[in-house]
Design a protein around this motif. Structure first.
Motif, PDB file in Angstrom:
ATOM      1  N   GLU A   1      23.027   8.328 -67.265  1.00  0.00           N
ATOM      2  CA  GLU A   1      24.061   7.775 -66.646  1.00  0.00           C
ATOM      3  C   GLU A   1      23.957   7.955 -64.976  1.00  0.00           C
TER       4      GLU A   1
ATOM      5  N   THR B   1      32.605  13.959 -68.094  1.00  0.00           N
ATOM      6  CA  THR B   1      31.433  12.772 -67.772  1.00  0.00           C
ATOM      7  C   THR B   1      31.971  11.605 -67.309  1.00  0.00           C
ATOM      8  N   TYR B   2      32.998  11.095 -67.860  1.00  0.00           N
ATOM      9  CA  TYR B   2      33.619   9.803 -67.373  1.00  0.00           C
ATOM     10  C   TYR B   2      34.194   9.928 -66.009  1.00  0.00           C
TER      11      TYR B   2
ATOM     12  N   SER C   1      22.229  12.412 -71.598  1.00  0.00           N
ATOM     13  CA  SER C   1      22.895  11.060 -71.445  1.00  0.00           C
ATOM     14  C   SER C   1      23.661  11.222 -70.243  1.00  0.00           C
TER      15      SER C   1
ATOM     16  N   ARG D   1      31.245   9.908 -63.785  1.00  0.00           N
ATOM     17  CA  ARG D   1      30.793   8.487 -63.475  1.00  0.00           C
ATOM     18  C   ARG D   1      31.588   7.717 -62.650  1.00  0.00           C
TER      19      ARG D   1
ATOM     20  N   ARG E   1      24.004  10.106 -76.628  1.00  0.00           N
ATOM     21  CA  ARG E   1      25.058  10.696 -76.366  1.00  0.00           C
ATOM     22  C   ARG E   1      25.253  11.322 -77.692  1.00  0.00           C
TER      23      ARG E   1
ATOM     24  N   SER F   1      21.247   5.787 -63.744  1.00  0.00           N
ATOM     25  CA  SER F   1      21.447   4.458 -63.650  1.00  0.00           C
ATOM     26  C   SER F   1      22.458   4.132 -62.901  1.00  0.00           C
ATOM     27  N   GLU F   2      23.420   5.011 -62.379  1.00  0.00           N
ATOM     28  CA  GLU F   2      24.479   4.444 -61.711  1.00  0.00           C
ATOM     29  C   GLU F   2      23.766   4.362 -60.110  1.00  0.00           C
TER      30      GLU F   2
END
Length: 460
Positions: free
Chosen positions: A428, A292-293, A424, A296, A408, A431-432
């Protein structure tokens, strides 16, 4: 030309300035002509006055006499407003001498106390004759012999003739300047539009970049614009390098973490069931969170790219076909308007967000899932947005459940497979890309996932 257009501003400024300048020129030239015409009119009257003075004497009988030939027939036309008049003064007993144009009439004489003579012993004033003509009168008094006999000499010109000439000149002047002004405005418009064409070419080149048809600003630009085009090309190149570097780093990090996490999962199988299940669950959660990160980071690197573009309809239709095959017992419908909607985001990010939402809707739907795309009404000057609604006819959620569902790792139904990260991740991603993600009650009574995303910026 739209509001705020540089072309409109330049054309407006040039047009207003041209109109002001031409009006000022017309006023100045008209006033100069009037001043010159009035001066010439006065000089003509004084010249006629001198001719009358030179032609008039006192004969042997003490009478005014003279043969006046002024060379202008207007003095012979009754009521013309052009008059010469010689009147005796003092003890000079003589009839007056006058032009045929005045007939038996006369011209009123203003008192010397109100209108004195100048240093040349002349004065001028306005008057009217018996026919109502506006007159400009030049007057003087002259001694005609050694005995001091004097006479008043006056010459009058028709002021209306002068005003008609000035009006005719002014009318012709205004017409010529108006035609010249219209021609100048057209020439200015053509010159401005031609001069600003390179900016329009640059705008079109940027539009091709946003549409994914080009990678840089192509074409030859004038010296004033070339540096700007070069800077934009450098910015695009730098943006592409940043994106590529971010992708490479994401790939390297994913590769470096993949093996350690896989080792942990494999080792958990040799541990006692209780401890092994715990380690495996935690390793799988860590694997999902790392991914996930990493996603992102990739989205953040791609978000500012002007080249990010995705046609929404093909992605939605392709996803629905896959989900329909995986869930044959459910019906899937789409309602996409407009069909050519283009989003300012990477295709794989849109696929991941929609995949999570459609998959989640399919888990809880009783009979079917509906996907709808519509443009979002926005105010003037705001960026165009599109909203994608994924509705199911499942049990739905209350307000508290909706708030908990987007957190999350939260799984409201443990009987369904998953890690609790899907919604979640969608939030994200939205939002990004400066979008929005919310949950609401669907018209069918189930849950409605609403994903708002930015449209590709295009120039009209």
């Amino acid at each position: 030309m739209k509001r705020g257009s540089l072309t409109a501003r330049v054309l407006l400024f040039a047009s207003v300035w041209a109109v002001i300048a031409l009006v000022a020129i017309a006023i100045v030239i008209s006033q100069l002509y009037r001043t010159g015409s009035e001066r010439a009119f006065g000089d003509l009257l004084r010249a006629h006055l001198n001719s009358v003075i030179n032609a008039v004497t006192i004969d042997a009988n003490g009478q005014l006499s003279g043969n006046l030939q002024l060379g202008d027939l207007v003095f012979e036309q009754p009521g013309s407003g052009w008059i010469w008049l010689v009147e005796p003064l003092g003890d000079l007993a003589s009839p007056r001498l006058a032009s045929v144009s005045i007939g038996e009439g006369t011209i009123a004489v203003p008192p010397v106390s109100e209108l004195p003579f100048n240093e040349r012993y002349q004065r001028s004033y306005a008057a009217r004759d018996d026919q109502g003509n506006r007159l400009e009168v030049v007057e003087t008094e002259v001694e005609l012999d050694a005995e001091g006999h004097a006479a008043r000499f006056r010459v009058a010109g028709n002021r209306e003739v002068l005003e008609d000439e000035i009006a005719e000149f002014s009318g012709n002047l205004y017409l010529v300047l108006a035609l010249f002004g219209i021609g100048s405005l057209l020439v200015n418009a053509v010159a401005i539009l031609y001069g600003l064409r390179p900016l329009d070419h640059a705008r079109q080149a940027l539009g091709r970049i946003r549409a994914g048809e080009a990678q840089q600003l192509d074409g030859t630009f004038p010296r004033e614009i070339a540096p700007l085009a070069g800077e934009i090309n450098e910015l695009i190149s730098a943006n592409q390098r940043v994106v590529e570097r971010a992708r490479m780093q994401v790939g390297n990090l994913a590769h470096s973490l993949k093996t350690p996490i896989a080792v942990l999962i494999n080792e958990s199988r040799d541990m006692t069931p209780a401890h092994g299940a715990l380690v495996r669950a935690q390793a799988e959660t860590m694997q999902a969170q790392v991914q996930t990160y990493l996603d992102r980071a990739r989205i953040a690197a791609q978000r500012g790219s002007v080249l990010a573009r995705t046609e929404a309809a093909p992605v939605i239709e392709r996803l629905i076909r896959v989900m329909a095959k995986l869930n044959p017992d459910l019906s899937f419908s789409t309602d996409i308007e407009p069909g050519h909607a283009v989003l300012a985001m990477e295709t794989q990010d849109l696929e991941e967000a929609l995949g999570n939402l459609v998959e989640n809707a399919a888990k809880f739907a009783r009979t079917g899932v509906a996907v709808r795309l519509r443009p979002v009404p926005v105010g003037e000057g705001q960026r165009q947005m599109f909203r994608i609604d994924i509705d199911d006819d499942g049990p739905g959620l209350d307000e508290t459940g909706m708030r908990e569902a987007v957190k999350r790792g939260r799984r409201l139904d443990e009987s369904k497979p998953g890690t609790g990260l899907g919604l979640s991740i969608v939030g994200e991603i939205a939002s990004e890309y400066k979008g929005d993600f919310t949950l609401a009650q669907a018209p069918s009574g189930g849950l409605s996932a609403r994903l708002t995303l930015p449209a590709l910026i295009t120039q009209a």
